[in-house]
Motif scaffolding. Structure first.
Motif, short mmCIF file in Angstrom:
data_model
loop_
_atom_site.label_atom_id
_atom_site.label_comp_id
_atom_site.label_asym_id
_atom_site.label_seq_id
_atom_site.Cartn_x
_atom_site.Cartn_y
_atom_site.Cartn_z
N LEU A 186 -22.21 -38.92 17.50
CA LEU A 186 -21.06 -38.17 16.99
C LEU A 186 -19.77 -38.73 17.57
O LEU A 186 -19.72 -39.13 18.73
CB LEU A 186 -21.18 -36.69 17.35
CG LEU A 186 -22.38 -35.93 16.77
CD1 LEU A 186 -22.41 -34.52 17.33
CD2 LEU A 186 -22.32 -35.90 15.25
N ALA A 187 -18.73 -38.73 16.75
CA ALA A 187 -17.40 -39.09 17.26
C ALA A 187 -16.94 -38.00 18.23
O ALA A 187 -17.39 -36.85 18.15
CB ALA A 187 -16.42 -39.21 16.10
N ALA A 201 -31.32 -41.05 5.80
CA ALA A 201 -30.09 -41.45 5.11
C ALA A 201 -29.07 -40.32 5.17
O ALA A 201 -28.67 -39.74 4.15
CB ALA A 201 -30.40 -41.83 3.66
N VAL A 202 -28.63 -39.98 6.37
CA VAL A 202 -27.65 -38.91 6.54
C VAL A 202 -26.95 -39.13 7.87
O VAL A 202 -27.53 -39.66 8.82
CB VAL A 202 -28.35 -37.52 6.51
CG1 VAL A 202 -29.30 -37.35 7.69
CG2 VAL A 202 -27.34 -36.39 6.46
N ASP A 203 -25.69 -38.73 7.93
CA ASP A 203 -24.95 -38.84 9.18
C ASP A 203 -25.38 -37.72 10.13
O ASP A 203 -25.82 -36.66 9.71
CB ASP A 203 -23.45 -38.76 8.91
CG ASP A 203 -22.64 -39.12 10.13
OD1 ASP A 203 -22.72 -40.29 10.56
OD2 ASP A 203 -21.92 -38.24 10.66
N GLU A 204 -25.21 -37.97 11.42
CA GLU A 204 -25.72 -37.04 12.43
C GLU A 204 -25.04 -35.67 12.36
O GLU A 204 -25.69 -34.65 12.64
CB GLU A 204 -25.55 -37.63 13.83
CG GLU A 204 -26.56 -37.13 14.84
CD GLU A 204 -27.99 -37.57 14.51
OE1 GLU A 204 -28.93 -36.92 15.00
OE2 GLU A 204 -28.15 -38.58 13.79
N LEU A 205 -23.77 -35.64 11.99
CA LEU A 205 -23.07 -34.35 11.90
C LEU A 205 -23.72 -33.46 10.85
O LEU A 205 -23.98 -32.27 11.10
CB LEU A 205 -21.60 -34.58 11.57
CG LEU A 205 -20.72 -33.33 11.59
CD1 LEU A 205 -20.68 -32.73 12.99
CD2 LEU A 205 -19.31 -33.67 11.11
N ALA A 206 -24.02 -34.00 9.66
CA ALA A 206 -24.67 -33.24 8.60
C ALA A 206 -26.09 -32.86 8.99
O ALA A 206 -26.57 -31.76 8.69
CB ALA A 206 -24.67 -34.04 7.30
N PRO A 222 -28.44 -45.84 16.10
CA PRO A 222 -27.96 -45.36 14.80
C PRO A 222 -29.10 -45.19 13.80
O PRO A 222 -30.06 -45.97 13.80
CB PRO A 222 -26.98 -46.45 14.35
CG PRO A 222 -26.58 -47.14 15.62
CD PRO A 222 -27.79 -47.11 16.50
N ARG A 223 -28.98 -44.21 12.93
CA ARG A 223 -29.90 -44.05 11.82
C ARG A 223 -29.38 -44.85 10.62
O ARG A 223 -28.25 -45.37 10.65
CB ARG A 223 -30.03 -42.59 11.42
CG ARG A 223 -30.44 -41.64 12.55
CD ARG A 223 -30.61 -40.24 12.01
NE ARG A 223 -30.69 -39.23 13.06
CZ ARG A 223 -31.81 -38.84 13.68
NH1 ARG A 223 -32.95 -39.41 13.33
NH2 ARG A 223 -31.79 -37.91 14.61
N ARG A 224 -30.17 -44.92 9.57
CA ARG A 224 -29.75 -45.67 8.40
C ARG A 224 -28.50 -45.05 7.78
O ARG A 224 -27.65 -45.76 7.23
CB ARG A 224 -30.89 -45.70 7.36
CG ARG A 224 -30.60 -46.57 6.15
CD ARG A 224 -31.89 -46.98 5.48
NE ARG A 224 -32.61 -45.86 4.96
CZ ARG A 224 -32.50 -45.39 3.72
NH1 ARG A 224 -31.69 -45.97 2.87
NH2 ARG A 224 -33.22 -44.36 3.31
N GLY A 225 -28.34 -43.73 7.87
CA GLY A 225 -27.19 -43.07 7.26
C GLY A 225 -26.04 -42.80 8.21
O GLY A 225 -25.07 -42.13 7.83
N THR A 226 -26.11 -43.30 9.43
CA THR A 226 -25.04 -43.05 10.40
C THR A 226 -23.76 -43.77 9.97
O THR A 226 -23.78 -44.97 9.72
CB THR A 226 -25.45 -43.54 11.80
OG1 THR A 226 -26.65 -42.83 12.21
CG2 THR A 226 -24.35 -43.27 12.82
N ARG A 227 -22.67 -43.00 9.89
CA ARG A 227 -21.38 -43.62 9.53
C ARG A 227 -20.87 -44.48 10.68
O ARG A 227 -21.08 -44.14 11.85
CB ARG A 227 -20.35 -42.55 9.19
CG ARG A 227 -20.66 -41.75 7.93
CD ARG A 227 -19.43 -41.02 7.44
NE ARG A 227 -18.87 -40.15 8.47
CZ ARG A 227 -19.18 -38.87 8.62
NH1 ARG A 227 -20.07 -38.31 7.81
NH2 ARG A 227 -18.63 -38.15 9.57
N PRO A 228 -20.18 -45.57 10.38
CA PRO A 228 -19.62 -46.42 11.45
C PRO A 228 -18.68 -45.61 12.35
O PRO A 228 -17.97 -44.75 11.87
CB PRO A 228 -18.85 -47.50 10.68
CG PRO A 228 -19.48 -47.53 9.33
CD PRO A 228 -19.91 -46.13 9.04
#
Length: 259
Positions: free
Chosen positions: A208-209, A167-172, A253-259
């Motif tokens: 990542l964007a 539950a976290v975005d890839e950047l973090a 995508p992971r569960r926490g990946t932001r759109p």
């Protein structure tokens, strides 16, 4: 009592009964056989009554083991549970091991979950591993900031990073891995790129964007955490979308990946 142990740096004396320890635990049976009459031990070996020196274990942990041997139950707290688990494995006490695992699962916290996962992997406790990983998946962002996360081995960290349910975005997550790598590099006295070689293979850079990937590439020039080939493959994935050669798992995508 007829046997004495001197335990820990505090040199605390613990008194016990040979017959109880020997009949309950094979490891103690072997230890207490030293110095018996008629044995082939050389002169100067430990006499039957001890004292047996156990300098590498905390008195509170050893007393928990003794309590279990006498009562088949144990009084645990969060400060000693993992060390009692270690002792239960060392002494071959499967029932004590089960009690420790149950206590750890029931009292798991953000601060201790990584240490518990590391112990579970080390001692082959599959059920505890799964429980810890599910806990990490539920509060990944908080776990990544803990000291326990920074102390994970590279093998265990890679196992965590393979999960789709973090539950976290890839950047973090990438920043957390970078901090882990710098801590491990300092402790092991090895280059950042070397200690992180296994975990960085599980970072999903194509998630990542482009702006985030550009920032990561800039940061990477300072410590070479991520192989240049991996960053190039992520750019290729952005440009081509398909057929970029990036493994499909790294684009999922992971569960926490932001759109």
């Amino acid at each position: 009592s007829d046997v004495t142990f001197v335990v820990g740096r505090e040199q605390q004396k613990v008194f016990a009964h040979r017959c109880v320890l020997a009949c309950r635990c094979q490891a103690f049976r072997g230890m207490l056989s030293q110095g018996l009459a008629g044995s082939e031990d050389p002169p100067g070996s430990v006499p039957p009554q001890g004292p047996f020196i156990l300098g590498n274990v905390q008195p509170e942990v050893f007393l928990a083991v003794i309590e279990f041997l006498y009562t088949n139950s144990v009084t645990l707290n969060s400060h000693i549970a993992l060390e009692v688990l270690t002792s239960s494995v060392e002494y071959g006490l499967q029932d004590l091991c089960k009690l420790c695992v149950k206590f750890i699962k029931d009292t798991l916290s953000v601060e201790q979950v990584c240490e518990a996962l590391q112990a579970a992997v080390t001692y082959g406790q599959t059920d505890l591993q799964q429980h810890c990983l599910a806990f990490i998946e539920g509060c990944t962002a908080a776990v990544v900031r803990t000291q326990g996360f920074h102390e994970l081995s590279d093998v265990v960290l890679a196992r965590v990073l393979r999960s789709d349910r973090l539950a976290v975005d890839e950047l973090a997550l990438g920043q957390g891995v970078r901090e882990w790598a710098h801590v491990s590099s300092a402790v092991l006295e090895r280059p950042v790129s070397e200690v992180a070689a296994l975990p960085v293979q599980e970072l999903r850079l194509p998630l990542l964007a482009p702006s985030e990937l550009a920032t990561l590439e800039s940061c990477n020039q300072r410590d070479l955490l991520i192989p240049v080939e991996s960053i190039a493959a992520a750019w290729r994935s952005h440009a081509l979308r398909r057929g970029s050669g990036v493994p499909s798992r790294l684009c999922r995508p992971r569960r926490g990946t932001r759109p």
